[in-house]
Design a protein around this motif. Structure first.
Motif, mmCIF file in Angstrom:
data_model
loop_
_atom_site.group_PDB
_atom_site.id
_atom_site.type_symbol
_atom_site.label_atom_id
_atom_site.label_comp_id
_atom_site.label_asym_id
_atom_site.label_seq_id
_atom_site.Cartn_x
_atom_site.Cartn_y
_atom_site.Cartn_z
ATOM 1 N N HIS A 240 0.834 -1.195 0.000
ATOM 2 C CA HIS A 240 0.000 0.000 0.000
ATOM 3 C C HIS A 240 0.875 1.253 0.000
ATOM 4 O O HIS A 240 1.016 1.912 1.028
ATOM 5 N N PRO A 241 1.509 1.579 -1.112
ATOM 6 C CA PRO A 241 2.401 2.743 -1.134
ATOM 7 C C PRO A 241 1.667 4.035 -0.800
ATOM 8 O O PRO A 241 0.619 4.334 -1.361
ATOM 9 N N ALA A 242 2.218 4.769 0.170
ATOM 10 C CA ALA A 242 1.601 6.038 0.581
ATOM 11 C C ALA A 242 2.301 7.174 -0.143
ATOM 12 O O ALA A 242 2.990 7.992 0.454
ATOM 13 N N ASP A 243 2.120 7.219 -1.453
ATOM 14 C CA ASP A 243 2.819 8.221 -2.241
ATOM 15 C C ASP A 243 1.894 9.384 -2.582
ATOM 16 O O ASP A 243 0.709 9.392 -2.251
ATOM 17 N N ALA A 244 2.469 10.378 -3.252
ATOM 18 C CA ALA A 244 1.701 11.580 -3.577
ATOM 19 C C ALA A 244 0.522 11.266 -4.491
ATOM 20 O O ALA A 244 -0.539 11.893 -4.386
ATOM 21 N N THR A 245 0.694 10.281 -5.373
ATOM 22 C CA THR A 245 -0.393 9.916 -6.283
ATOM 23 C C THR A 245 -1.585 9.379 -5.515
ATOM 24 O O THR A 245 -2.736 9.752 -5.783
ATOM 25 N N ARG A 246 -1.313 8.514 -4.549
ATOM 26 C CA ARG A 246 -2.405 7.945 -3.759
ATOM 27 C C ARG A 246 -3.139 9.039 -2.985
ATOM 28 O O ARG A 246 -4.372 9.079 -2.954
ATOM 29 N N ILE A 247 -2.389 9.909 -2.350
ATOM 30 C CA ILE A 247 -3.005 10.969 -1.555
ATOM 31 C C ILE A 247 -3.825 11.904 -2.442
ATOM 32 O O ILE A 247 -4.929 12.320 -2.081
ATOM 33 N N ALA A 248 -3.312 12.198 -3.634
ATOM 34 C CA ALA A 248 -4.063 13.040 -4.570
ATOM 35 C C ALA A 248 -5.340 12.341 -5.022
ATOM 36 O O ALA A 248 -6.401 12.978 -5.156
ATOM 37 N N ASP A 249 -5.260 11.033 -5.247
ATOM 38 C CA ASP A 249 -6.449 10.274 -5.653
ATOM 39 C C ASP A 249 -7.502 10.283 -4.550
ATOM 40 O O ASP A 249 -8.704 10.400 -4.822
ATOM 41 N N ILE A 250 -7.057 10.159 -3.306
ATOM 42 C CA ILE A 250 -7.999 10.185 -2.189
ATOM 43 C C ILE A 250 -8.675 11.554 -2.100
ATOM 44 O O ILE A 250 -9.892 11.648 -1.873
ATOM 45 N N GLN A 251 -7.903 12.603 -2.294
ATOM 46 C CA GLN A 251 -8.498 13.946 -2.297
ATOM 47 C C GLN A 251 -9.564 14.066 -3.380
ATOM 48 O O GLN A 251 -10.617 14.686 -3.170
ATOM 49 N N ARG A 252 -9.309 13.452 -4.524
ATOM 50 C CA ARG A 252 -10.266 13.496 -5.630
ATOM 51 C C ARG A 252 -11.534 12.705 -5.303
ATOM 52 O O ARG A 252 -12.639 13.078 -5.718
#
Length: 264
Positions: A240-252
């Motif tokens: 479960h990589p906690a990278d910037a892409t994942r965080i941005a996707d969650i914001q979306r």
């Protein structure tokens, strides 16, 4: 290898498919859900037999409280969709394993959940734990384990009949299953694909919101996980990589999830 790829493609065309709830994505499904649930019961019992279960009453109660609320939300969703049969064979269990060095959690098919105590300092509260349990339970109800196992069986079975491969090679079946559901701590486990991770985030946010937990709690949780990865790589982050892409996707995804949120 080329022949195996061709075989996999042929099997994909002829085999049954499954549909992921909420996203509607169609997936390859060579392994019946009943088979996955049976394997889960066996492997879950073995895990609990060898693990040290927590005796911290407050933490055990928290895991079960949050888990049961996510369970109720999942059951509510499928009931509203007229798809309660999708959860046939589920016998939910929520257990806390006393292992402060392991930052991990998982949910096997059939609702068999394990949380390792090492992740609790990062979840911090019920909402943070709901992020984790919503995500892991979503992997199960989206049948990501069956999808991963189907992909591997299609490539590894060669000219064997897949049902025979399952019944005649129990060790291989067990190993594929444990890898497919992301349970245990073996080196070399198959990683969930980015697509599956995104789906589990998507579904998990909605299920936690339906359970009465603010899905916005996902952002600080994954930010804490990202900070943790700077000094070490918890097992949870290997899948479960906690990278910037994942965080941005969650914001979306948050605006959609917030529509389901009603504080309790």
């Amino acid at each position: 290898m080329f022949k195996k790829v061709i075989l996999a493609a042929s099997l994909a065309l002829s085999a049954g498919c499954a549909t992921v709830p909420i996203t509607g994505r169609r997936t390859l499904s060579l392994v019946p859900e009943s088979e996955m649930n049976t394997l889960a019961v066996t492997q879950y019992k073995q895990t609990l037999t060898t693990a040290k279960l927590s005796t911290n009453a407050a933490e055990v109660a928290q895991v079960r409280r949050v888990g049961q609320r996510i369970q109720a939300a999942v059951e509510q969703y499928f009931r509203q969709q007229g798809q309660s049969s999708q959860l046939d064979g589920y016998a939910w269990e929520f257990n806390l394993i006393d292992d402060p060095k392991t930052v991990n959690a998982w949910c096997m098919p059939g609702g068999k959940v394990a949380v390792y105590s090492g992740i609790l300092p990062l979840t911090r509260d019920d909402a943070g734990l709901a992020v984790v349990l919503g995500h892991e339970i979503s992997h199960a109800v989206a049948r990501h384990g069956a999808e991963r196992m189907s992909d591997q069986l299609a490539l590894q079975a060669g000219t064997s009949v897949l049902s025979s491969a399952l019944s005649q090679n129990p060790t291989v079946t067990k190993n594929l299953f444990m890898q497919a559901v992301g349970a245990g701590s073996q080196v070399g486990l198959l990683k969930f694909s980015r697509n599956q991770e995104s789906e589990a985030d998507h579904l998990g946010l909605i299920f936690m919101a339906m359970a009465g937990y603010n899905p916005a709690a996902a952002l600080p949780f994954w930010q804490r996980m990202a900070a943790q990865s700077q000094s070490s790589t918890p097992e949870f982050l290997s899948d479960h990589p906690a990278d910037a892409t994942r965080i941005a996707d969650i914001q979306r995804l948050l605006p959609e999830a917030q529509k389901y949120y009603k504080p309790r």
